[in-house]
Scaffold this motif. Structure first.
Motif, PDB file in Angstrom:
ATOM      1  N   LYS A   1      10.089   4.876 -27.212  1.00 22.37           N
ATOM      2  CA  LYS A   1       9.618   4.726 -25.811  1.00 22.37           C
ATOM      3  C   LYS A   1       9.327   5.910 -24.865  1.00 22.37           C
ATOM      4  CE  LYS A   1      11.885   0.130 -25.845  1.00 22.37           C
ATOM      5  NZ  LYS A   1      13.081  -0.600 -25.100  1.00 22.37           N
ATOM      6  N   LEU A   2       8.721   5.768 -24.012  1.00 23.20           N
ATOM      7  CA  LEU A   2       8.252   6.883 -23.283  1.00 23.20           C
ATOM      8  C   LEU A   2       8.671   6.694 -21.751  1.00 23.20           C
ATOM      9  CD1 LEU A   2       5.643   6.831 -25.555  1.00 23.20           C
ATOM     10  CD2 LEU A   2       5.501   8.902 -24.618  1.00 23.20           C
ATOM     11  N   VAL A   3       8.649   7.649 -21.018  1.00 28.15           N
ATOM     12  CA  VAL A   3       9.022   7.558 -19.593  1.00 28.15           C
ATOM     13  C   VAL A   3       7.754   8.764 -19.328  1.00 28.15           C
ATOM     14  CG1 VAL A   3      10.476   9.635 -19.201  1.00 28.15           C
ATOM     15  CG2 VAL A   3      10.432   7.987 -17.488  1.00 28.15           C
ATOM     16  N   SER A   4       6.820   8.078 -18.214  1.00 32.30           N
ATOM     17  CA  SER A   4       5.726   9.158 -17.394  1.00 32.30           C
ATOM     18  C   SER A   4       6.247   8.859 -15.959  1.00 32.30           C
ATOM     19  CB  SER A   4       4.450   8.541 -18.042  1.00 32.30           C
ATOM     20  OG  SER A   4       4.444   7.147 -17.486  1.00 32.30           O
ATOM     21  N   LEU A   5       5.626  10.044 -15.490  1.00 34.82           N
ATOM     22  CA  LEU A   5       5.617  10.178 -14.000  1.00 34.82           C
ATOM     23  C   LEU A   5       4.090  10.612 -13.557  1.00 34.82           C
ATOM     24  CD1 LEU A   5       8.839  11.937 -13.331  1.00 34.82           C
ATOM     25  CD2 LEU A   5       8.492   9.712 -12.817  1.00 34.82           C
ATOM     26  N   CYS A   6       3.707   9.770 -12.795  1.00 35.79           N
ATOM     27  CA  CYS A   6       2.264  10.200 -12.535  1.00 35.79           C
ATOM     28  C   CYS A   6       1.694   9.999 -11.010  1.00 35.79           C
ATOM     29  CB  CYS A   6       1.068   9.015 -12.881  1.00 35.79           C
ATOM     30  SG  CYS A   6       1.454   8.625 -14.755  1.00 35.79           S
ATOM     31  N   ALA A   7       0.716  10.702 -10.399  1.00 31.96           N
ATOM     32  CA  ALA A   7       0.331  10.791  -8.897  1.00 31.96           C
ATOM     33  C   ALA A   7      -1.067  10.686  -8.951  1.00 31.96           C
ATOM     34  CB  ALA A   7       0.779  12.273  -8.521  1.00 31.96           C
ATOM     35  N   ASP A   8      -1.612  10.631  -7.687  1.00 33.35           N
ATOM     36  CA  ASP A   8      -2.889  10.210  -7.640  1.00 33.35           C
ATOM     37  C   ASP A   8      -3.739  11.398  -7.115  1.00 33.35           C
ATOM     38  OD1 ASP A   8      -1.752  10.866  -5.136  1.00 33.35           O
ATOM     39  OD2 ASP A   8      -2.623   9.119  -4.100  1.00 33.35           O
ATOM     40  N   LYS A   9      -3.216  12.810  -7.457  1.00 31.80           N
ATOM     41  CA  LYS A   9      -3.613  13.972  -7.409  1.00 31.80           C
ATOM     42  C   LYS A   9      -2.836  15.067  -7.870  1.00 31.80           C
ATOM     43  CE  LYS A   9      -3.413  14.084  -2.554  1.00 31.80           C
ATOM     44  NZ  LYS A   9      -4.154  13.990  -1.034  1.00 31.80           N
TER      45      LYS A   9
ATOM     46  N   PHE B   1       1.034  13.583  -1.958  1.00 36.01           N
ATOM     47  CA  PHE B   1       0.450  12.507  -2.759  1.00 36.01           C
ATOM     48  C   PHE B   1       0.493  11.079  -1.898  1.00 36.01           C
ATOM     49  CE2 PHE B   1       3.114  14.764  -6.130  1.00 36.01           C
ATOM     50  CZ  PHE B   1       2.075  15.546  -6.473  1.00 36.01           C
ATOM     51  N   GLY B   2      -0.559  10.302  -2.327  1.00 32.20           N
ATOM     52  CA  GLY B   2      -0.501   8.968  -1.627  1.00 32.20           C
ATOM     53  C   GLY B   2       0.212   7.865  -2.556  1.00 32.20           C
ATOM     54  N   ARG B   3       0.326   8.293  -3.740  1.00 32.75           N
ATOM     55  CA  ARG B   3       0.848   7.544  -4.663  1.00 32.75           C
ATOM     56  C   ARG B   3       1.555   7.986  -5.844  1.00 32.75           C
ATOM     57  NH1 ARG B   3      -2.929   3.003  -8.097  1.00 32.75           N
ATOM     58  NH2 ARG B   3      -0.776   2.489  -9.125  1.00 32.75           N
ATOM     59  N   PHE B   4       2.653   7.759  -6.277  1.00 31.02           N
ATOM     60  CA  PHE B   4       3.508   8.299  -7.214  1.00 31.02           C
ATOM     61  C   PHE B   4       4.121   7.190  -8.296  1.00 31.02           C
ATOM     62  CE2 PHE B   4       7.228  10.246  -8.933  1.00 31.02           C
ATOM     63  CZ  PHE B   4       6.835  11.428  -9.608  1.00 31.02           C
ATOM     64  N   VAL B   5       3.705   7.109  -9.370  1.00 32.70           N
ATOM     65  CA  VAL B   5       4.106   6.151 -10.224  1.00 32.70           C
ATOM     66  C   VAL B   5       5.219   6.481 -11.613  1.00 32.70           C
ATOM     67  CG1 VAL B   5       3.272   4.213 -11.891  1.00 32.70           C
ATOM     68  CG2 VAL B   5       1.921   5.159 -10.177  1.00 32.70           C
TER      69      VAL B   5
ATOM     70  N   HIS C   1       7.348   1.566 -11.293  1.00 28.56           N
ATOM     71  CA  HIS C   1       7.851   1.498 -10.040  1.00 28.56           C
ATOM     72  C   HIS C   1       6.550   2.378  -9.453  1.00 28.56           C
ATOM     73  CE1 HIS C   1      10.169   1.537  -6.449  1.00 28.56           C
ATOM     74  NE2 HIS C   1      10.007   2.811  -6.259  1.00 28.56           N
ATOM     75  N   VAL C   2       6.055   1.898  -8.126  1.00 30.28           N
ATOM     76  CA  VAL C   2       5.004   2.678  -7.427  1.00 30.28           C
ATOM     77  C   VAL C   2       5.600   2.928  -6.100  1.00 30.28           C
ATOM     78  CG1 VAL C   2       2.745   2.682  -6.391  1.00 30.28           C
ATOM     79  CG2 VAL C   2       3.206   1.245  -8.799  1.00 30.28           C
ATOM     80  N   ALA C   3       5.837   4.571  -6.042  1.00 35.13           N
ATOM     81  CA  ALA C   3       6.322   4.989  -4.803  1.00 35.13           C
ATOM     82  C   ALA C   3       5.167   5.065  -3.714  1.00 35.13           C
ATOM     83  CB  ALA C   3       7.160   6.341  -4.850  1.00 35.13           C
ATOM     84  N   SER C   4       5.371   4.557  -2.681  1.00 28.20           N
ATOM     85  CA  SER C   4       4.631   4.548  -1.714  1.00 28.20           C
ATOM     86  C   SER C   4       5.008   5.057  -0.018  1.00 28.20           C
ATOM     87  CB  SER C   4       3.711   3.364  -1.525  1.00 28.20           C
ATOM     88  OG  SER C   4       4.638   2.266  -0.916  1.00 28.20           O
ATOM     89  N   ALA C   5       4.446   5.250   1.004  1.00 30.77           N
ATOM     90  CA  ALA C   5       4.988   5.345   2.256  1.00 30.77           C
ATOM     91  C   ALA C   5       5.940   4.372   2.645  1.00 30.77           C
ATOM     92  CB  ALA C   5       3.986   5.723   3.252  1.00 30.77           C
ATOM     93  N   ALA C   6       5.819   3.211   2.326  1.00 34.63           N
ATOM     94  CA  ALA C   6       6.519   2.095   2.450  1.00 34.63           C
ATOM     95  C   ALA C   6       7.819   2.077   1.883  1.00 34.63           C
ATOM     96  CB  ALA C   6       5.736   0.520   2.424  1.00 34.63           C
ATOM     97  N   GLU C   7       7.792   2.409   0.369  1.00 35.14           N
ATOM     98  CA  GLU C   7       8.839   2.197  -0.534  1.00 35.14           C
ATOM     99  C   GLU C   7       8.981   3.748  -1.308  1.00 35.14           C
ATOM    100  OE1 GLU C   7      10.630  -0.608  -4.089  1.00 35.14           O
ATOM    101  OE2 GLU C   7       8.833  -1.327  -2.784  1.00 35.14           O
TER     102      GLU C   7
END
Length: 170
Positions: free
Chosen positions: A45-53, A58-62, A75-81
């Motif tokens: 198994k792998l863990v990954s962290l990604c962003a939209d730039k 960032f507008g999105r972080f996953v 889990h998608v981090a956003s301004a709301a969460e």
């Protein structure tokens, strides 16, 4: 192709996250458990962290965890969460950069050892009790990649992050 080159290619291929198809915008690590002799027994198994730039804001972080093609947790981090992040010293010339998020009674931590230490840890707590503890291994480029995203752990510039120390002890 050497084992290290194959490992790097697999990490790059897995790194792209939901809606973020550019693997250069992600970090990934192969996770396993340490046995009694300090050897990491890989789980596949792998863990990954990604962003939209590549750098903030960032507008999105996953966050994703699971086998390639079989995502178990996303889990998608956003301004709301927002995701919590912090950086702390753990000893002379060593530290940790920490991402965290909450899901019901569960708190997930992704910790990168910094300075003279290396590796990625994933810890899961349920209502304050540690229920999972995984480690990537120490070989940068083969066990983990983390140099793709620019995150300011001291002063986050992204609306998807809040600076916050871990609520659980580790």
């Amino acid at each position: 192709m050497s084992r290290k080159t194959v490992g790097q290619a697999r990490l790059r291929a897995y790194a792209a996250c939901a809606g973020i198809d550019d693997a250069r915008l992600a970090g990934a690590a192969r996770m396993g458990k340490l046995d009694g002799n300090g050897v990491v027994r890989k789980s596949g198994k792998l863990v990954s962290l990604c962003a939209d730039k590549p750098k903030e804001p960032f507008g999105r972080f996953v966050y994703r965890y699971g086998k390639p093609g079989e995502v178990e947790i996303e889990h998608v981090a956003s301004a709301a969460e927002r995701a919590a992040l912090t950086s702390r010293a753990t000893g002379p010339r060593m530290g940790e950069d920490i991402f965290a998020f909450q899901r019901g009674p569960f708190t997930y931590y992704v910790v990168e050892a910094t300075g003279m230490a290396q590796g990625i840890s994933v810890m899961v707590f349920k209502s304050g009790k540690r229920i999972a503890d995984l480690f990537s291994g120490n070989d940068a480029g083969t066990d983990f990649r983390s140099d793709m995203l620019e995150v300011n752990f001291q002063r986050p510039a992204s609306p998807v992050f809040e600076k916050k120390a871990p609520k659980d002890a580790f």
